[in-house]
Design a protein around this motif. Structure first.
Motif, PDB file in Angstrom:
ATOM      1  N   VAL A  24       3.123 -22.767  23.008  1.00 11.85           N
ATOM      2  CA  VAL A  24       2.776 -22.954  24.412  1.00 11.85           C
ATOM      3  C   VAL A  24       3.655 -22.009  25.232  1.00 11.85           C
ATOM      4  O   VAL A  24       4.882 -22.139  25.232  1.00 11.85           O
ATOM      5  N   ALA A  25       3.018 -21.082  25.905  1.00 10.80           N
ATOM      6  CA  ALA A  25       3.729 -20.070  26.702  1.00 10.80           C
ATOM      7  C   ALA A  25       3.670 -20.451  28.173  1.00 10.80           C
ATOM      8  O   ALA A  25       2.599 -20.423  28.787  1.00 10.80           O
ATOM      9  N   GLY A  26       4.819 -20.842  28.717  1.00  6.43           N
ATOM     10  CA  GLY A  26       4.888 -21.257  30.109  1.00  6.43           C
ATOM     11  C   GLY A  26       4.933 -22.771  30.215  1.00  6.43           C
ATOM     12  O   GLY A  26       3.923 -23.439  30.031  1.00  6.43           O
ATOM     13  N   ILE A  27       6.119 -23.326  30.503  1.00 10.67           N
ATOM     14  CA  ILE A  27       6.287 -24.786  30.508  1.00 10.67           C
ATOM     15  C   ILE A  27       6.386 -25.280  31.949  1.00 10.67           C
ATOM     16  O   ILE A  27       7.384 -25.850  32.376  1.00 10.67           O
ATOM     17  N   GLY A  28       5.326 -25.006  32.714  1.00  7.06           N
ATOM     18  CA  GLY A  28       5.229 -25.515  34.078  1.00  7.06           C
ATOM     19  C   GLY A  28       4.431 -26.803  34.104  1.00  7.06           C
ATOM     20  O   GLY A  28       4.447 -27.572  33.145  1.00  7.06           O
ATOM     21  N   GLY A  29       3.697 -27.033  35.200  1.00  7.45           N
ATOM     22  CA  GLY A  29       2.942 -28.272  35.325  1.00  7.45           C
ATOM     23  C   GLY A  29       1.887 -28.450  34.241  1.00  7.45           C
ATOM     24  O   GLY A  29       1.829 -29.487  33.581  1.00  7.45           O
TER      25      GLY A  29
END
Length: 329
Positions: A24-29
């Motif tokens: 998972v690339a990008g651990i935002g919302g």
């Protein structure tokens, strides 16, 4: 014998799950929601983050506070910095970054993607899968959209509001190859609502039409939805942006029913929460880099390319460009 075969298949599936490599690339919302749900279901999930965020995720994992799933705490198998660390080839890569970071992320992801890797950009806009395919030059690209209200809290956890989180996926020409079916099953087995769209291009554009009006209008006036629907001027502008976005989609050959604009306008008038705001609004207010080009620039450019006039959308985009640069606060 049937019982034995069924048990054998279930055992094989569990063994297969243990071998699947997911990133998972990008651990935002959105990425944070997917990261937690996938990591609770599968053992080989890698998260991509950097700096202090990376260090905290390594030490503490990530907590999802969800009205749908409750509180869920998960750890990744590994947390890596895509720009600095070597990446192992994955079976699935979910890209959950802002559009302006997509090119850089894809450049960093090349070591994680080969011809068999299934790449799923879960992002705003209508062309992110096409762009990711061009930047990566390999992998099996899935077109997708997600309906979710989620964001990163001050403590770094993920807040998921509402009782829905629905992903739609598809491919060019709406084919259903085996690897797309496997992607749907991968998400479902993690407790994530997912289905294959019958016309994924139309579904992506439907969400985009909504987002053009919703994000642009809240950002333009820096007001909540409840405040926007109190004034005739802003209600009319909201409806016009919906109409203009719809006409661009139709001119591009996207098959969306004529009643969709009225449906979304009614949704704006009667169903959206009074206190609802947008990510574009919050980013511009805070002086951060935003996805204005996604929600305004792309639409304006496509209209010009097609020889169409969308004056309200164009005017709003120009005003927001100045606002973003601090010229018109």
């Amino acid at each position: 014998m049937k019982h034995f075969n069924h048990t054998k298949k279930k055992r094989q599936k569990r063994m297969d799950d243990k071998e699947i490599k997911i990133m998972v690339a990008g651990i935002g919302g959105v990425g944070g929601y997917l990261a937690v749900m996938l990591s609770k279901a599968y053992p080989h999930v890698t998260w991509l983050a950097r700096g202090e965020r990376k260090e905290k995720l390594e030490k503490e994992g990530l907590i999802l506070h969800s009205e749908l799933h409750g509180d869920v705490h998960a750890f990744a198998k590994e947390v890596k910095d895509a720009a600095k660390d070597s990446l192992e080839v994955q079976d699935y890569v979910f890209i959950c970054v802002k559009n302006y970071s997509l090119k850089e992320m894809c450049s960093n992801l090349k070591g994680a993607v080969d011809e068999h890797t299934i790449v799923i950009p879960v992002m705003n806009g209508v062309d992110c899968a096409d762009c990711a395919g061009k930047y990566l030059g390999k992998g099996k690209l899935v077109k997708s959209l997600i309906y979710i209200v989620s964001f990163v809290a001050e403590d770094g956890s993920i807040i998921h509001e509402g009782n829905f989180a629905d992903i739609r996926i598809g491919t060019e020409e709406n084919r259903k190859p085996e690897w797309l079916l496997k992607t749907e099953n991968l998400l479902k087995r993690a407790g994530i609502s997912c289905r294959i769209g019958e016309d994924i291009e139309a579904e992506i554009w439907k969400k985009y039409i909504l987002n053009c009006a919703y994000n642009v209008m809240t950002a333009l006036y820096d007001k909540s939805i409840g405040q926007l629907r109190k004034e005739e001027k802003t209600k009319k502008q909201y409806l016009t942006i919906l109409q203009e976005s719809y006409t661009v989609a139709r001119e591009k050959g996207v098959q969306i029913e004529e009643s969709y604009v009225e449906y979304q306008y009614e949704h704006f008038l009667h169903r959206l929460k009074d206190n609802a705001t947008s990510s574009l609004q919050r980013d511009i207010r805070a002086g951060r880099k935003s996805e204005l080009d996604t929600f305004g620039g792309y639409l304006v450019r496509e209209a010009k390319r097609l020889g169409m006039s969308i004056p309200v959308s164009e005017e709003c985009y120009e005003i927001l460009l100045k606002k973003e640069k601090g010229e018109n606060k």
